[in-house]
Design an enzyme around this catalytic site. Structure first.
Site, short mmCIF file in Angstrom:
data_model
loop_
_atom_site.label_atom_id
_atom_site.label_comp_id
_atom_site.label_asym_id
_atom_site.label_seq_id
_atom_site.Cartn_x
_atom_site.Cartn_y
_atom_site.Cartn_z
N LYS A 216 61.75 11.82 48.29
CA LYS A 216 61.54 12.48 49.58
C LYS A 216 60.74 11.62 50.57
CE LYS A 216 63.37 16.70 49.18
NZ LYS A 216 64.35 17.26 50.14
N SER B 168 59.24 23.11 49.23
CA SER B 168 58.71 23.64 47.97
C SER B 168 57.74 22.67 47.31
CB SER B 168 59.86 23.94 47.00
OG SER B 168 60.52 22.73 46.63
N GLU C 58 73.79 20.63 40.16
CA GLU C 58 72.98 21.79 40.53
C GLU C 58 72.60 22.59 39.29
OE1 GLU C 58 74.14 23.65 44.70
OE2 GLU C 58 75.88 23.60 43.39
N GLY D 191 71.61 28.25 40.76
CA GLY D 191 71.68 27.99 42.20
C GLY D 191 72.82 27.07 42.57
N ASP E 260 74.94 26.96 45.06
CA ASP E 260 75.40 27.21 46.43
C ASP E 260 76.29 26.09 46.96
OD1 ASP E 260 72.53 26.16 46.25
OD2 ASP E 260 73.10 25.49 48.26
N SER F 69 65.39 11.89 40.51
CA SER F 69 64.89 12.03 41.87
C SER F 69 63.38 12.22 42.00
CB SER F 69 65.61 13.18 42.58
OG SER F 69 65.45 14.39 41.87
#
Length: 322
Positions: A56, A81, A207, A211, A213, A307
């Protein structure tokens, strides 16, 4: 990329140039044991060694550095989060400005403490009953700050794509690239870089089962919302893909694999015991999918983005002991 696409390979290249000497060029690990278990040659990009312990930082710093001096002087707001929160807080500190971060009440303690430690002011909310995007936009407006969202921003996406760019510069052509998916910024930037360098590479998102999506959205051809996921992978607990990220991913992502929480924990254990690295649940999901046989027709040369590694010792021990 087409003229309508929000992020080009040139954008990723430009982000890499801006991040040089600021973000870490993280290591790529290989393991004979991992290769034997999967029947492939696997290259693990260790973003757990990135600044703030996750990929990030790439996107947050890139987006913050692209702000005008006047915008930076007013400060930066974000919602996250945990990992984007830390990344934005550190980026703000590095660029000499202040940050206000909206975080869920149940964000992991280690992530909240690190965010505060970088100098950010934290505002909390209930992720299961409140809309973080609306709250984050209001927070930025009320404080007169620039908002850097965790994934749905072209400069964030371009910054995240530098992880895959570095991986491919080191490994050469890959047959497949496995990438964790939350809001879709990492895989969108990665797909832009990977497909530009090696058009035949298969980009597979991962995923948590709770979740899915992005998987549902790609199947439907439009963004689909799910209830806020309850999963050990807190960094992937997103109810719907981003608008910009989905525009990229629906064109460049080839498949989505799902993993259970149990498989994610087994991936964390393998990374710790055999690769000698610590991964948080979200950071281990792509590796977990490969180990669990969730990737259909696994090819010969596979890149895996690990990650992040932001998990405190108590949670790490509890997950692996469960």
């Amino acid at each position: 990329m087409t003229a309508a696409d929000p992020v080009s390979f040139a954008d990723v290249r430009a982000a890499a140039a801006l991040l040089e000497g600021v973000a870490h060029r993280t290591p790529v690990l290989t393991s004979r044991t991992l290769n034997a278990l999967t029947g492939a040659e696997v290259f693990v990009k260790c973003e757990n060694f990135q600044r703030v312990g996750a990929f990030k930082f790439r996107g947050a710093y890139h987006a913050a550095a692209r702000l005008s001096p006047e915008q930076r002087a007013r400060g930066i707001a974000a919602y996250s989060s945990g990992n984007h929160a830390q990344a934005t807080a550190l980026a703000a500190r590095e660029l000499g400005t202040r940050a206000v971060i909206l975080m869920p009440e149940d964000a992991p303690r280690a992530k909240r403490e690190a965010t505060a430690g970088y100098g950010a002011r934290i505002v909390t909310y209930d992720r299961y009953t409140e809309d973080r995007t609306a709250l984050g936009e209001a927070l930025a407006k009320d404080n007169g700050m620039a908002l850097i969202p965790p994934y749905d921003h072209p400069h964030v996406i371009a910054g995240q794509g530098t992880a895959a760019l570095e991986l491919l510069e080191e490994t050469g052509p890959l047959d497949a690239l496995l990438v964790p998916v939350g809001g879709g910024g990492l895989i969108a930037g990665s797909a832009v870089a990977a497909k530009a360098l090696h058009p035949a590479v298969r980009v597979v998102g991962v995923e948590p089962e709770a979740g899915d999506d992005t998987r549902r959205s790609l199947a439907a051809g439009k963004r689909v919302a799910v209830p806020v996921p309850r999963t050990v992978a807190d960094g992937q607990a997103v109810p719907t893909p981003g608008e910009l990220t989905f525009a990229i991913n629906r064109r460049l992502v080839d498949a989505i694999a799902l993993v259970s929480d149990e498989e994610i924990v087994r991936g964390m254990r393998f990374a710790f015991e055999r690769l000698k690295i610590v991964l948080e649940p979200s950071g281990a999901s792509a590796l977990a999918a490969l180990l669990a046989g969730r990737v259909e027709d696994p090819p010969r040369r596979i890149g895996v983005i690990a990650s992040g590694g932001n998990v405190d010792t108590a949670r790490f021990a509890a997950l692996l002991a469960g």
